[in-house]
Design a protein around this motif. Structure first.
Motif, PDB file in Angstrom:
ATOM      1  N   ALA A  68     -56.919  83.176  38.104  1.00  0.00           N
ATOM      2  CA  ALA A  68     -57.337  83.235  36.663  1.00  0.00           C
ATOM      3  C   ALA A  68     -58.512  84.002  36.594  1.00  0.00           C
ATOM      4  N   HIS A  69     -59.017  84.374  35.378  1.00  0.00           N
ATOM      5  CA  HIS A  69     -60.166  84.973  35.012  1.00  0.00           C
ATOM      6  C   HIS A  69     -60.859  84.473  33.976  1.00  0.00           C
ATOM      7  N   ASP A  70     -62.143  84.898  33.744  1.00  0.00           N
ATOM      8  CA  ASP A  70     -63.003  84.527  32.278  1.00  0.00           C
ATOM      9  C   ASP A  70     -62.548  85.382  31.595  1.00  0.00           C
ATOM     10  N   HIS A  71     -63.167  85.116  30.224  1.00  0.00           N
ATOM     11  CA  HIS A  71     -62.663  85.852  29.154  1.00  0.00           C
ATOM     12  C   HIS A  71     -63.864  86.072  28.197  1.00  0.00           C
ATOM     13  N   PRO A  72     -64.804  86.961  28.524  1.00  0.00           N
ATOM     14  CA  PRO A  72     -66.041  87.207  27.335  1.00  0.00           C
ATOM     15  C   PRO A  72     -65.637  88.058  26.228  1.00  0.00           C
ATOM     16  N   SER A  73     -66.482  87.656  25.178  1.00  0.00           N
ATOM     17  CA  SER A  73     -66.254  88.209  23.899  1.00  0.00           C
ATOM     18  C   SER A  73     -66.867  89.493  24.025  1.00  0.00           C
ATOM     19  N   LYS A  74     -66.187  90.735  23.795  1.00  0.00           N
ATOM     20  CA  LYS A  74     -66.823  92.117  23.633  1.00  0.00           C
ATOM     21  C   LYS A  74     -66.848  92.705  22.376  1.00  0.00           C
ATOM     22  N   PRO A  75     -67.944  93.571  21.950  1.00  0.00           N
ATOM     23  CA  PRO A  75     -69.093  93.599  22.767  1.00  0.00           C
ATOM     24  C   PRO A  75     -70.059  92.591  22.258  1.00  0.00           C
ATOM     25  N   ILE A  76     -70.974  92.079  22.990  1.00  0.00           N
ATOM     26  CA  ILE A  76     -71.958  91.174  22.667  1.00  0.00           C
ATOM     27  C   ILE A  76     -72.803  91.899  21.146  1.00  0.00           C
ATOM     28  N   SER A  77     -72.973  91.078  20.350  1.00  0.00           N
ATOM     29  CA  SER A  77     -73.577  91.647  19.159  1.00  0.00           C
ATOM     30  C   SER A  77     -74.400  90.554  18.558  1.00  0.00           C
ATOM     31  N   LEU A  78     -75.195  91.054  17.320  1.00  0.00           N
ATOM     32  CA  LEU A  78     -75.956  90.106  16.491  1.00  0.00           C
ATOM     33  C   LEU A  78     -75.064  89.126  15.744  1.00  0.00           C
ATOM     34  N   LYS A  79     -73.598  89.437  15.541  1.00  0.00           N
ATOM     35  CA  LYS A  79     -72.718  88.680  15.054  1.00  0.00           C
ATOM     36  C   LYS A  79     -72.609  87.156  15.167  1.00  0.00           C
ATOM     37  N   LYS A  84     -71.449  79.963  12.417  1.00  0.00           N
ATOM     38  CA  LYS A  84     -70.201  79.724  12.540  1.00  0.00           C
ATOM     39  C   LYS A  84     -69.450  80.605  13.765  1.00  0.00           C
ATOM     40  N   ASN A  85     -70.232  81.420  14.226  1.00  0.00           N
ATOM     41  CA  ASN A  85     -69.837  82.124  15.699  1.00  0.00           C
ATOM     42  C   ASN A  85     -70.645  81.897  16.741  1.00  0.00           C
ATOM     43  N   LEU A  86     -71.436  81.033  16.769  1.00  0.00           N
ATOM     44  CA  LEU A  86     -72.377  80.736  17.877  1.00  0.00           C
ATOM     45  C   LEU A  86     -71.575  80.501  19.199  1.00  0.00           C
ATOM     46  N   THR A  87     -69.926  79.933  19.152  1.00  0.00           N
ATOM     47  CA  THR A  87     -69.680  79.397  20.357  1.00  0.00           C
ATOM     48  C   THR A  87     -68.306  80.318  20.739  1.00  0.00           C
ATOM     49  N   LEU A  88     -68.184  81.289  19.833  1.00  0.00           N
ATOM     50  CA  LEU A  88     -67.229  82.408  20.234  1.00  0.00           C
ATOM     51  C   LEU A  88     -67.273  83.045  21.664  1.00  0.00           C
ATOM     52  N   PRO A  89     -68.565  83.350  22.009  1.00  0.00           N
ATOM     53  CA  PRO A  89     -68.614  84.098  23.311  1.00  0.00           C
ATOM     54  C   PRO A  89     -68.605  82.941  24.289  1.00  0.00           C
ATOM     55  N   GLN A  90     -68.953  83.218  25.879  1.00  0.00           N
ATOM     56  CA  GLN A  90     -68.811  82.425  26.838  1.00  0.00           C
ATOM     57  C   GLN A  90     -70.629  81.941  26.761  1.00  0.00           C
ATOM     58  N   THR A  91     -70.850  80.765  26.468  1.00  0.00           N
ATOM     59  CA  THR A  91     -72.369  80.700  25.793  1.00  0.00           C
ATOM     60  C   THR A  91     -72.799  79.394  26.945  1.00  0.00           C
ATOM     61  N   ALA A 108     -77.220  70.414  30.008  1.00  0.00           N
ATOM     62  CA  ALA A 108     -76.733  71.826  30.049  1.00  0.00           C
ATOM     63  C   ALA A 108     -75.117  71.749  29.498  1.00  0.00           C
ATOM     64  N   ASP A 109     -74.766  72.723  28.654  1.00  0.00           N
ATOM     65  CA  ASP A 109     -73.474  73.045  28.251  1.00  0.00           C
ATOM     66  C   ASP A 109     -73.000  74.266  28.571  1.00  0.00           C
ATOM     67  N   ASP A 110     -72.334  74.202  29.748  1.00  0.00           N
ATOM     68  CA  ASP A 110     -71.831  75.677  30.156  1.00  0.00           C
ATOM     69  C   ASP A 110     -70.332  75.874  29.728  1.00  0.00           C
ATOM     70  N   HIS A 111     -70.473  76.717  28.490  1.00  0.00           N
ATOM     71  CA  HIS A 111     -69.052  77.065  27.767  1.00  0.00           C
ATOM     72  C   HIS A 111     -68.348  78.227  28.266  1.00  0.00           C
ATOM     73  N   MET A 112     -67.703  78.117  29.512  1.00  0.00           N
ATOM     74  CA  MET A 112     -67.111  79.295  30.122  1.00  0.00           C
ATOM     75  C   MET A 112     -65.632  79.146  29.527  1.00  0.00           C
ATOM     76  N   LYS A 113     -65.041  80.164  29.920  1.00  0.00           N
ATOM     77  CA  LYS A 113     -63.553  80.529  29.775  1.00  0.00           C
ATOM     78  C   LYS A 113     -62.722  80.674  30.676  1.00  0.00           C
TER      79      LYS A 113
END
Length: 291
Positions: A68-79, A84-91, A108-113
């Motif tokens: 398995a692998h992680d799944h970062p949101s790309k690209p990182i942006s100000l959005k 409502k978008n705070l937890t979309l990336p791996q935070t 700590a909250d490690d919000h991985m994927k």
């Protein structure tokens, strides 16, 4: 997700409120007892291979060495700063309170994927009695096609943990506006994933559940600048054990089990300030001067 976004928005708002007042509360940078730091940022992660057990009314089998692998949101942006978008990336969320000058308690909250590699071929052992294309007894290779299994913790592989952090002051400027510290620590917590899974011809399941526990150790660097702003860069190694992964919608029996190790690296940005009230600061200062 709505509740989690509201909590994160509240925390960030409190961070901004404290920035202006925290300047006058800053003390000697090497005396941090009573200080609170709050930071938020992004992570990347890698995972070891995992054996995954599937048990239900009409199946009982194990898949070996699943990749398995992680799944970062790309690209990182100000959005991603929109509530409502705070937890979309791996935070990552970090809240640390110093119980001593160099020792802090951290929430700590490690919000991985975590996403299983689709179409990989693995060893499988067990039985499927459910009518369909995959009914049978297995003891050999199988390809994990999407009509057989999709499996991911993508909203996310949330590791909620509590840690102890030991800090070492490496450098601070003469005007005390900049400080560089190293730290290490460790802790434990629970896994609260939202597992997205579709097994055989069952309807896709996607719901939150406390699935297991984790253990972890970490090391990192923290930079304080302009007295109250911080940047933290951390590396974490850990072990995750989830014996109760929900595979189906409510009312249908089906449980998954897996354990694996992970490596995570992340950077967070935030603020630090003296969280004690005026009288508490005076009492602590008198005690320090007496000692």
């Amino acid at each position: 997700m709505k509740f989690q976004n509201q909590i994160l928005f509240l925390i960030i708002s409190l961070m901004m409120i404290h920035v202006s007042s925290a300047q006058k509360k800053w003390v000697d940078p090497d005396k941090q007892k009573g200080h609170l730091s709050i930071s938020w940022g992004w992570n990347r992660a890698v995972y070891t291979k995992s054996n995954i057990i599937f048990k239900g009314d009409d199946y009982d089998f194990i898949l070996f060495d699943v990749v398995a692998h992680d799944h970062p949101s790309k690209p990182i942006s100000l959005k991603y700063l929109i509530p409502k978008n705070l937890t979309l990336p791996q935070t990552n969320l970090r809240i640390s309170y110093f119980i001593k000058d160099n020792l802090a308690l951290c929430f700590a909250d490690d919000h991985m994927k975590y996403v299983m590699d689709q179409d990989q071929t693995v060893d499988m052992k067990g039985t499927i009695t459910r009518n369909g294309n995959y009914k049978g007894v297995y003891d050999g290779k199988i390809q994990l096609t999407s009509d057989f299994l999709t499996f991911e913790h993508t909203d996310g592989l949330s590791y909620i943990n509590f840690e102890l952090e030991k800090y070492y002051s490496w450098h601070h400027s003469k005007n005390n506006k900049t400080r560089i510290s190293g730290f290490w620590g460790g802790g434990t917590g629970f896994l609260f994933p939202r597992t997205n899974v579709r097994l055989l011809d069952y309807e896709r399941s996607d719901r939150y559940h406390i699935a297991g526990f984790g253990l972890s150790a970490k090391a990192g660097i923290q930079v304080n600048f302009f007295r109250n702003f911080i940047i933290k860069a951390e590396n974490k190694l850990g072990y995750i054990n989830m014996p109760d992964i929900k595979l189906h919608k409510t009312g249908i029996k089906g449980r998954g089990e897996q354990d694996f190790c992970f490596a995570e690296w992340y950077i967070t940005f935030g603020v630090a300030f003296d969280a004690r009230n005026k009288e508490k600061r005076k009492r602590d200062n008198r005690k320090e001067n007496y000692n």
